[in-house]
Enzyme design. Structure first.
Site, PDB file in Angstrom:
ATOM      1  N   GLN A   1      -0.404  -6.379  -0.356  1.00  0.00           N
ATOM      2  CA  GLN A   1      -0.126  -4.941  -0.400  1.00  0.00           C
ATOM      3  C   GLN A   1       1.064  -4.603   0.493  1.00  0.00           C
ATOM      4  O   GLN A   1       1.492  -3.463   0.541  1.00  0.00           O
ATOM      5  CB  GLN A   1      -1.347  -4.163   0.115  1.00  0.00           C
ATOM      6  CG  GLN A   1      -2.566  -4.239  -0.781  1.00  0.00           C
ATOM      7  CD  GLN A   1      -3.790  -3.604  -0.127  1.00  0.00           C
ATOM      8  OE1 GLN A   1      -4.777  -4.280   0.086  1.00  0.00           O
ATOM      9  NE2 GLN A   1      -3.728  -2.315   0.174  1.00  0.00           N
TER      10      GLN A   1
ATOM     11  N   PHE B   1      -7.722  -3.562  -2.288  1.00  0.00           N
ATOM     12  CA  PHE B   1      -8.728  -2.739  -1.603  1.00  0.00           C
ATOM     13  C   PHE B   1      -8.568  -2.744  -0.087  1.00  0.00           C
ATOM     14  O   PHE B   1      -9.523  -2.491   0.637  1.00  0.00           O
ATOM     15  CB  PHE B   1     -10.151  -3.178  -1.994  1.00  0.00           C
ATOM     16  CG  PHE B   1     -10.381  -3.209  -3.475  1.00  0.00           C
ATOM     17  CD1 PHE B   1     -10.394  -2.028  -4.213  1.00  0.00           C
ATOM     18  CD2 PHE B   1     -10.551  -4.415  -4.148  1.00  0.00           C
ATOM     19  CE1 PHE B   1     -10.577  -2.041  -5.595  1.00  0.00           C
ATOM     20  CE2 PHE B   1     -10.733  -4.434  -5.528  1.00  0.00           C
ATOM     21  CZ  PHE B   1     -10.744  -3.255  -6.255  1.00  0.00           C
TER      22      PHE B   1
ATOM     23  N   GLU C   1      -3.697  -6.004   2.906  1.00  0.00           N
ATOM     24  CA  GLU C   1      -2.701  -5.279   3.699  1.00  0.00           C
ATOM     25  C   GLU C   1      -2.152  -6.206   4.790  1.00  0.00           C
ATOM     26  O   GLU C   1      -0.950  -6.292   4.986  1.00  0.00           O
ATOM     27  CB  GLU C   1      -3.300  -4.013   4.320  1.00  0.00           C
ATOM     28  CG  GLU C   1      -2.251  -3.191   5.082  1.00  0.00           C
ATOM     29  CD  GLU C   1      -2.738  -1.833   5.574  1.00  0.00           C
ATOM     30  OE1 GLU C   1      -3.715  -1.301   5.018  1.00  0.00           O
ATOM     31  OE2 GLU C   1      -2.127  -1.303   6.521  1.00  0.00           O
TER      32      GLU C   1
ATOM     33  N   ARG D   1      -9.255   6.138  12.535  1.00  0.00           N
ATOM     34  CA  ARG D   1      -9.556   6.891  11.318  1.00  0.00           C
ATOM     35  C   ARG D   1     -11.049   7.237  11.271  1.00  0.00           C
ATOM     36  O   ARG D   1     -11.433   8.284  10.777  1.00  0.00           O
ATOM     37  CB  ARG D   1      -9.111   6.137  10.062  1.00  0.00           C
ATOM     38  CG  ARG D   1      -9.118   6.991   8.814  1.00  0.00           C
ATOM     39  CD  ARG D   1      -8.463   6.292   7.624  1.00  0.00           C
ATOM     40  NE  ARG D   1      -7.039   6.544   7.528  1.00  0.00           N
ATOM     41  CZ  ARG D   1      -6.497   7.603   6.908  1.00  0.00           C
ATOM     42  NH1 ARG D   1      -7.262   8.502   6.323  1.00  0.00           N
ATOM     43  NH2 ARG D   1      -5.189   7.757   6.868  1.00  0.00           N
TER      44      ARG D   1
ATOM     45  N   ARG E   1     -10.608   0.075   1.775  1.00  0.00           N
ATOM     46  CA  ARG E   1     -10.708   1.406   1.146  1.00  0.00           C
ATOM     47  C   ARG E   1     -11.443   2.441   2.030  1.00  0.00           C
ATOM     48  O   ARG E   1     -12.654   2.344   2.215  1.00  0.00           O
ATOM     49  CB  ARG E   1     -11.428   1.268  -0.185  1.00  0.00           C
ATOM     50  CG  ARG E   1     -11.018   2.317  -1.220  1.00  0.00           C
ATOM     51  CD  ARG E   1     -11.564   1.938  -2.560  1.00  0.00           C
ATOM     52  NE  ARG E   1     -10.948   2.714  -3.637  1.00  0.00           N
ATOM     53  CZ  ARG E   1     -11.129   2.463  -4.921  1.00  0.00           C
ATOM     54  NH1 ARG E   1     -11.905   1.466  -5.289  1.00  0.00           N
ATOM     55  NH2 ARG E   1     -10.550   3.200  -5.837  1.00  0.00           N
TER      56      ARG E   1
ATOM     57  N   PHE F   1     -10.615   2.846   5.193  1.00  0.00           N
ATOM     58  CA  PHE F   1      -9.983   2.460   6.462  1.00  0.00           C
ATOM     59  C   PHE F   1     -10.694   3.053   7.681  1.00  0.00           C
ATOM     60  O   PHE F   1     -10.089   3.680   8.523  1.00  0.00           O
ATOM     61  CB  PHE F   1      -8.520   2.923   6.412  1.00  0.00           C
ATOM     62  CG  PHE F   1      -7.579   2.151   7.301  1.00  0.00           C
ATOM     63  CD1 PHE F   1      -7.148   0.883   6.948  1.00  0.00           C
ATOM     64  CD2 PHE F   1      -7.112   2.699   8.494  1.00  0.00           C
ATOM     65  CE1 PHE F   1      -6.261   0.175   7.761  1.00  0.00           C
ATOM     66  CE2 PHE F   1      -6.228   2.004   9.321  1.00  0.00           C
ATOM     67  CZ  PHE F   1      -5.805   0.741   8.949  1.00  0.00           C
TER      68      PHE F   1
ATOM     69  N   THR G   1      -2.078   7.186   9.627  1.00  0.00           N
ATOM     70  CA  THR G   1      -2.175   7.850  10.929  1.00  0.00           C
ATOM     71  C   THR G   1      -1.094   7.350  11.879  1.00  0.00           C
ATOM     72  O   THR G   1      -0.855   7.936  12.913  1.00  0.00           O
ATOM     73  CB  THR G   1      -3.562   7.643  11.545  1.00  0.00           C
ATOM     74  OG1 THR G   1      -3.798   6.237  11.652  1.00  0.00           O
ATOM     75  CG2 THR G   1      -4.637   8.268  10.671  1.00  0.00           C
TER      76      THR G   1
ATOM     77  N   ALA H   1      -3.540   3.480   2.534  1.00  0.00           N
ATOM     78  CA  ALA H   1      -3.837   4.846   2.952  1.00  0.00           C
ATOM     79  C   ALA H   1      -3.758   5.811   1.767  1.00  0.00           C
ATOM     80  O   ALA H   1      -3.462   6.997   1.943  1.00  0.00           O
ATOM     81  CB  ALA H   1      -2.910   5.284   4.087  1.00  0.00           C
TER      82      ALA H   1
ATOM     83  N   GLU I   1      -8.471   6.207  -2.180  1.00  0.00           N
ATOM     84  CA  GLU I   1      -9.613   5.959  -1.310  1.00  0.00           C
ATOM     85  C   GLU I   1     -10.704   7.034  -1.333  1.00  0.00           C
ATOM     86  O   GLU I   1     -11.889   6.693  -1.269  1.00  0.00           O
ATOM     87  CB  GLU I   1      -9.130   5.780   0.136  1.00  0.00           C
ATOM     88  CG  GLU I   1      -8.296   4.538   0.357  1.00  0.00           C
ATOM     89  CD  GLU I   1      -7.573   4.594   1.695  1.00  0.00           C
ATOM     90  OE1 GLU I   1      -6.626   5.389   1.827  1.00  0.00           O
ATOM     91  OE2 GLU I   1      -7.975   3.851   2.602  1.00  0.00           O
TER      92      GLU I   1
HETATM   93  N1  MTE Z   1      -7.837   0.475  -7.182  1.00  0.00           N
HETATM   94  C1  MTE Z   1      -7.816  -0.756  -7.734  1.00  0.00           C
HETATM   95  N2  MTE Z   1      -8.043  -0.870  -9.044  1.00  0.00           N
HETATM   96  N3  MTE Z   1      -7.581  -1.852  -6.980  1.00  0.00           N
HETATM   97  C2  MTE Z   1      -7.375  -1.759  -5.634  1.00  0.00           C
HETATM   98  O1  MTE Z   1      -7.159  -2.769  -4.959  1.00  0.00           O
HETATM   99  N4  MTE Z   1      -7.207  -0.279  -3.661  1.00  0.00           N
HETATM  100  C3  MTE Z   1      -7.590   0.979  -3.064  1.00  0.00           C
HETATM  101  C4  MTE Z   1      -7.220   2.134  -3.990  1.00  0.00           C
HETATM  102  N5  MTE Z   1      -7.627   1.883  -5.346  1.00  0.00           N
HETATM  103  C5  MTE Z   1      -7.404  -0.481  -5.018  1.00  0.00           C
HETATM  104  C6  MTE Z   1      -7.624   0.640  -5.861  1.00  0.00           C
HETATM  105  C7  MTE Z   1      -7.013   1.207  -1.767  1.00  0.00           C
HETATM  106  S1  MTE Z   1      -7.727   0.516  -0.434  1.00  0.00           S
HETATM  107  C8  MTE Z   1      -5.920   1.994  -1.600  1.00  0.00           C
HETATM  108  S2  MTE Z   1      -5.311   2.316  -0.083  1.00  0.00           S
HETATM  109  C9  MTE Z   1      -5.233   2.584  -2.732  1.00  0.00           C
HETATM  110  O2  MTE Z   1      -5.816   2.236  -3.974  1.00  0.00           O
HETATM  111  C10 MTE Z   1      -3.804   2.104  -2.691  1.00  0.00           C
HETATM  112  O3  MTE Z   1      -3.077   2.548  -3.765  1.00  0.00           O
HETATM  113  P1  MTE Z   1      -2.375   4.002  -3.802  1.00  0.00           P
HETATM  114  O4  MTE Z   1      -1.869   4.264  -2.415  1.00  0.00           O
HETATM  115  O5  MTE Z   1      -1.290   3.827  -4.786  1.00  0.00           O
HETATM  116  O6  MTE Z   1      -3.418   4.939  -4.195  1.00  0.00           O
HETATM  117  N1  HPA Z   2      -4.593   3.551   6.426  1.00  0.00           N
HETATM  118  C1  HPA Z   2      -4.433   2.372   5.834  1.00  0.00           C
HETATM  119  N2  HPA Z   2      -3.720   1.408   6.335  1.00  0.00           N
HETATM  120  C2  HPA Z   2      -3.124   1.623   7.504  1.00  0.00           C
HETATM  121  C3  HPA Z   2      -3.242   2.833   8.179  1.00  0.00           C
HETATM  122  C4  HPA Z   2      -4.032   3.862   7.616  1.00  0.00           C
HETATM  123  O1  HPA Z   2      -4.197   4.949   8.168  1.00  0.00           O
HETATM  124  N3  HPA Z   2      -2.533   2.753   9.314  1.00  0.00           N
HETATM  125  C5  HPA Z   2      -2.003   1.514   9.304  1.00  0.00           C
HETATM  126  N4  HPA Z   2      -2.354   0.836   8.221  1.00  0.00           N
HETATM  127 MO1  MOS Z   3      -6.254   0.892   1.577  1.00  0.00          MO
HETATM  128  S1  MOS Z   3      -7.708   0.332   2.857  1.00  0.00           S
HETATM  129  O1  MOS Z   3      -5.547   1.841   2.817  1.00  0.00           O
HETATM  130  O2  MOS Z   3      -5.424  -0.562   1.499  1.00  0.00           O
END
Ligand code: MTE
Ligand code: HPA
Ligand code: MOS
Length: 963
Positions: free
Chosen positions: A190, A221, A225, A303, A335, A337, A435, A504, A651
């Protein structure tokens, strides 16, 4: 539809492991520690290197650059150095011709250990002050004083388990060396930019030599990261060392054993609240299990602290967050966090407060909600300017038929001993932005070719969440072309550099702006100001909201359960793509359900993860989706200036899964007495559900069952009800709490337990012994003398029920008996009316009257032996005589009344004498109507005269039957 939807289902979507391997690609294997904590005295890998087919072996000493990949603090060696700090700690890596060879070779290493005592408990790490990051605090108001001032207080410890990401595609990396020290790393991450910078550091090369590319992930998920960096770095070091491409892919077991997960937390929460359940003060200590190194634990814990309020305005709030160091995997982003954990504890508190007050938790939740104009500042000082949950909750209550179903469930549970249902409605308010302020930026690069087609590059990564289709839609819209003209390119650090993680939930918010801005755009989120020192300010651009109502059914004999129905209302602002967003909402909800129900991480006492495969680690399957699953969008544009007024959705829906947990707690609560605590930690596995049901049942084993209580109330047995009618200060119970005390001290309900309750039980038993029919009140001053830790006053009311000073048998259920029954209704005389005609009994019996249907009353006389008096008035004179004769002969009853004329009395006297009854015994047969004063010309007065006469005599008699 998802841009790769067809490729996903047809298997043609290319993931990192699907990239055709360049000729000569080696396969790597990581050998990890099988001790949770040990000093590594010596590592000898010579036999590994000598194994046929092995190309290279690397330990910490073979790292060309810096052996550290800590993303926040430099506390995480890539390969163990001196110590193994968890069972799974990577020790060395092997590159060989194939996986089997690499594995077999790695087993040949000789490692000398000094095994040390691992720390596996979060609490105990906290007690020893073993932290991986500084302890943080956020507060508003004076929580300590707020707690002292509150009318009621609750203090409890809670736990919530961790969670494995269980991305369908495991961690994987392929490093391909190029000319002049250049290296291209294909990796499921990620955060390509961080991997690039990390790999350069580990290799000891400059950033421009490393290219990181990811086309897509099969789920991240949060687990990719930071955790992907290790694989990228190990494969890169091996590639550089061998000059060959090197692929490293963890199989499922290794992935689960080696990589970090969601932080499990423990918490101590203390709440002060009033009679209605409004919480005025909350003091929470959060203990995050960081594992062996810091990783992202500090921002995760922050968080959690930011979300301790969830949707609630709590005037005095203090939350302290500790990242505790234990010898387990280094926990990481997942997800939400930390937000889910922070919210969960407060939801537990609210649920417990509601249960103690005997209220519907949904009502207590609403009572504590933020408002629009007042009560709208968070504990860290950010205004909640667009609080949508009051409206949303109202809408969801209606669409889900919440209150009707609540009543239906009450009835269902009252009628079913084994299966019980539960329902809960829970809200989510989730802060959108990283954050860490500097993370809130993004870039894009759009290449337009002569034929009008477009390549879209940006820093965001695709993990299934639909970022690419959303960015393509926006680009098509801005450029005024068909989305089919646009290709979303793999994310590549060579195209768009120095990006933030896709995390995030901010991927869309951040990426769309640069996409829409220009050919090479850059965007930074405005309006963020949060002061880390004072822990105040506005870390979030806006909040996303959601609410869910879930209904469950549990089997109380096994603890197994099913979701019956879920209703969700979620706020995506103006959704950019409803199909994608629906997927996020449904998937997030189910993943949240899994976290709090079936997914359990179990470590043994040696610190080894036992649940490292799907055979023992249970994620939800398609069979766990509730058969009724209604997902609705709350259609309201984002008040903030986001792309097309949308809201982030990645999330927030995860936390809607909490409603399933609280529905389970609700179902378990059907085994608790009113006001009694239900103790249920997460995950609420069937085992935990069963254990709590068993605990509640055993607590109640000596207690009166509902059927018995009913019998008591309907007049069979005397008991005392004890009611708390007044409290002040901090009492262990609330006004209205009730308990019933039976003759042998058996109990139903509670007035708060402890010595107060003990003393009330003793008092009640004394009353029962004395046949005391008077009401009493009693006041207790709480304190050390009653074993209470805090002071206060409680006033109790004692009400005797069914204490009968006299028991009267009425032989015959004619009109006179009926009148007597109604005259004596509600008195301390218990009546038994005996007849052989069921239709003759009064249709509505007062509670002090019972019936005895019999053909032969004389035979039943022994049953009536506790009656001290009898009135005889059957429809049959010869039966009357038999009864009288038996009563006198056996000296039954202290008072014997015959209803009839003077003539009847005379005839009986004559016959009784003939049967040998002594005159003094015959004198006991009283027949008022035979007396002058009760002239037979007034027969209608008889019903009144008898009780009157009876009561007169009773009041002058000391009866031997009455204990
Ligand atoms: N949806 C799918 N299908 N697969 C994933 O790995 N990760 C989640 C969420 N939805 C995830 C998901 C997490 S932890 C985050 S932070 C966000 O998607 C990241 O994507 P976005 O910032 O584009 O929403
Ligand atoms: N969310 C998800 N990932 C992160 C964050 C947060 O607030 N800060 C640093 N990495
Ligand atoms: Mo989502 S836990 O912020 O990758």
């Amino acid at each position: 539809m998802h841009d790769s939807g067809l490729r996903h289902v047809s298997g043609s979507a290319v993931y990192t492991d699907d990239i055709p391997e360049p000729a000569g690609t080696l396969i790597a294997y990581v050998r990890y520690a099988d001790k949770a904590y040990a000093r590594i005295k010596h590592t000898d890998t010579s036999a590994v290197a000598a194994h046929p087919g092995v190309a290279a072996v690397i330990t910490a000493t073979e790292i060309p650059g810096i052996n550290n990949i800590g993303p926040v603090f430099p506390d995480e060696p890539l390969l163990a150095e001196g110590f193994a700090e968890y069972y799974g700690h990577p020790l060395f890596a092997v590159a060989a011709c194939d996986l089997k060879t690499a594995r077999e070779a790695s087993a040949k290493a000789r490692i000398e250990w000094e095994v040390l005592e691992p720390e596996l408990s979060v609490r105990s790490a906290y007690e020893k002050q073993q932290f991986v990051a500084p302890v943080k605090q956020m507060k508003r108001g004076d929580a300590d004083k707020g707690l002292t001032d509150a009318p009621h207080r609750l203090k409890k410890n809670y736990r919530v388990g961790g969670q494995d990401h269980f991305y369908l595609e495991g961690q994987v990396s392929l490093s391909v060396p190029g000319e002049d020290g250049e290296i291209t790393i294909y990796v499921s991450t990620q955060h390509p930019s961080e991997v690039q910078h990390m790999a350069a550091k580990v290799l000891g090369v400059s950033h421009h030599k490393v290219i990181v590319e990811v086309r897509r992930m099969g789920g991240g998920f949060g687990g990719k990261e930071t955790q992907a960096a290790a694989l990228a770095c190990i494969s890169a070091v091996l590639a550089v060392k061998t000059g060959k491409p090197v692929k490293l892919r963890y199989d499922r077991d290794d992935d689960m054993i080696i990589t970090g997960k969601r932080h499990d937390f423990e918490a101590t929460a203390e709440a002060g609240y009033d009679d209605n359940g409004r919480i005025s003060a909350l003091r929470t200590l959060l203990l995050a299990n960081a594992g062996w190194s810091a990783d992202l634990s500090l921002p995760v814990c922050s968080r959690a602290m930011f979300h301790t309020d969830n949707a609630y305005y709590i005037e005095h709030l203090k939350v302290t967050g500790c990242c505790c160091k234990t010898n387990t995997v280094s926990n990481t982003a997942f997800r939400g966090f930390g937000g889910p954990q922070g919210m969960f504890f407060t939801e537990q508190v609210i649920d417990d407060v509601a249960r103690r007050l005997g209220k519907d938790p949904a009502d207590v939740r609403k009572l504590n909600y933020y408002d629009k104009d007042t009560r709208n500042i968070t504990h860290y000082g950010q205004p909640v300017s667009d609080f949508e949950l009051n409206d949303m909750t109202r809408m969801l209550e209606q669409s889900s038929d919440y209150y009707t179903r609540r009543e239906e469930i009450k009835i269902y549970n009252g009628q079913n001993e084994i299966f019980r249902r539960g329902l809960a409605l829970t809200p989510v308010k989730f802060g959108i932005s990283f954050t860490v302020k500097s993370y809130n930026q993004a870039g894009a690069l759009i290449n337009i070719y002569p034929d009008g087609t477009v390549q879209l590059n940006h820093g965001g990564t695709e993990m299934g969440q639909g970022l690419f289709i959303k960015t393509a839609q926006v680009a098509a819209d801005v450029l005024g072309i068909d989305p089919a003209q646009i290709r979303c390119m793999a994310t590549n650090t060579g195209k768009v550099p120095n990006t933030s993680a896709t995390a995030a939930s901010s991927g869309t918010d951040l990426t769309e702006w640069p996409v829409s801005l220009s050919a090479t755009g850059f965007y930074r989120t405005p309006d963020l100001n949060y002061n880390e020192e004072t822990a105040t300010g506005s870390p979030f651009y806006y909040f996303a909201y959601g609410a869910a109502a879930t209904e469950v059914i549990i089997d109380s004999l096994t603890g197994e359960y099913k979701l019956l129905r879920a209703d969700i209302l979620h706020d995506c602002g103006n959704s950019l793509n409803e199909a994608i967003d629906r997927g996020q909402i449904e998937g997030g909800y189910i993943q949240g359900v899994g976290w709090l129900t079936s997914e359990e991480l179990v470590w043994n006492k040696e610190g080894r993860l036992l649940t490292h495969a799907p055979s023992t680690y249970k994620i939800p399957t398609c069979r766990d989706i509730p058969p009724i699953f209604n997902v609705d969008f709350y259609h309201k544009p984002n008040a903030k200036d986001t792309i097309f007024k949308s809201k982030a959705v990645g999330e927030p829906p995860f936390m809607l899964g909490m409603s399933a947990f609280f529905a389970l707690k609700d179902a378990v609560g059907s085994f608790a007495a009113p006001g009694e605590d239900v103790i249920l930690d997460a995950p609420a596995t069937p085992e935990r559900v069963l254990m709590e049901i068993e605990r509640l049942k055993s607590v109640h084993q000596n207690a009166l069952k509902p059927a018995e209580l009913y019998r008591l109330y309907t007049g069979a047995e005397p008991f005392i009800t004890v009611t708390v009618i007044e409290t002040s200060g901090s009492a262990p119970c609330r006004a209205g709490a009730k308990m019933a005390v039976g003759q042998t001290g058996r109990l139903a309900g509670s007035v708060g337990g402890g010595r107060l309750e003990h003393s009330a039980v003793q008092h009640s038993i004394d009353m029962l012994k004395r046949c005391d029919v008077n009401l009493h009140t009693e006041e207790f001053s709480l304190g050390a003398s009653l074993g209470q830790c805090c002071g206060g006053r409680v006033r109790l009311l004692y009400e005797p029920v069914n204490i009968f000073q006299h028991k009267l048998a009425l032989f015959g259920s004619g009109h006179i008996a009926k009148e007597i029954i109604s005259v004596l209704a509600g008195t301390s005389v218990r009546l038994t009316v005996i007849d052989n005609r069921p239709t003759e009994f009064p249709t509505e019996l007062p509670s002090n009257c019972r019936t005895l249907l019999t053909e032969d009353p004389v035979a039943e006389m022994p049953v009536l032996k506790d009656c001290d008096a009898a009135l005889i008035m059957t429809h049959d004179h010869s039966l009357d005589f038999d009864i009288v004769y038996d009563a006198l002969k056996e000296s039954r009853f202290d008072f014997l009344g015959l209803i009839g004329s003077a003539k009847k009395r005379q005839r009986f006297e004559y016959l009784l004498r003939g049967r040998g009854i002594a005159d003094e015994d015959i004198a006991r047969l009283i027949c008022p109507s035979a007396l002058k004063a009760y002239a037979p010309q007034n027969p209608e007065r008889l019903p009144l005269q008898y009780p009157h006469r009876y009561c007169n005599i009773l009041s002058q008699t000391k009866f031997s039957h009455n204990r």
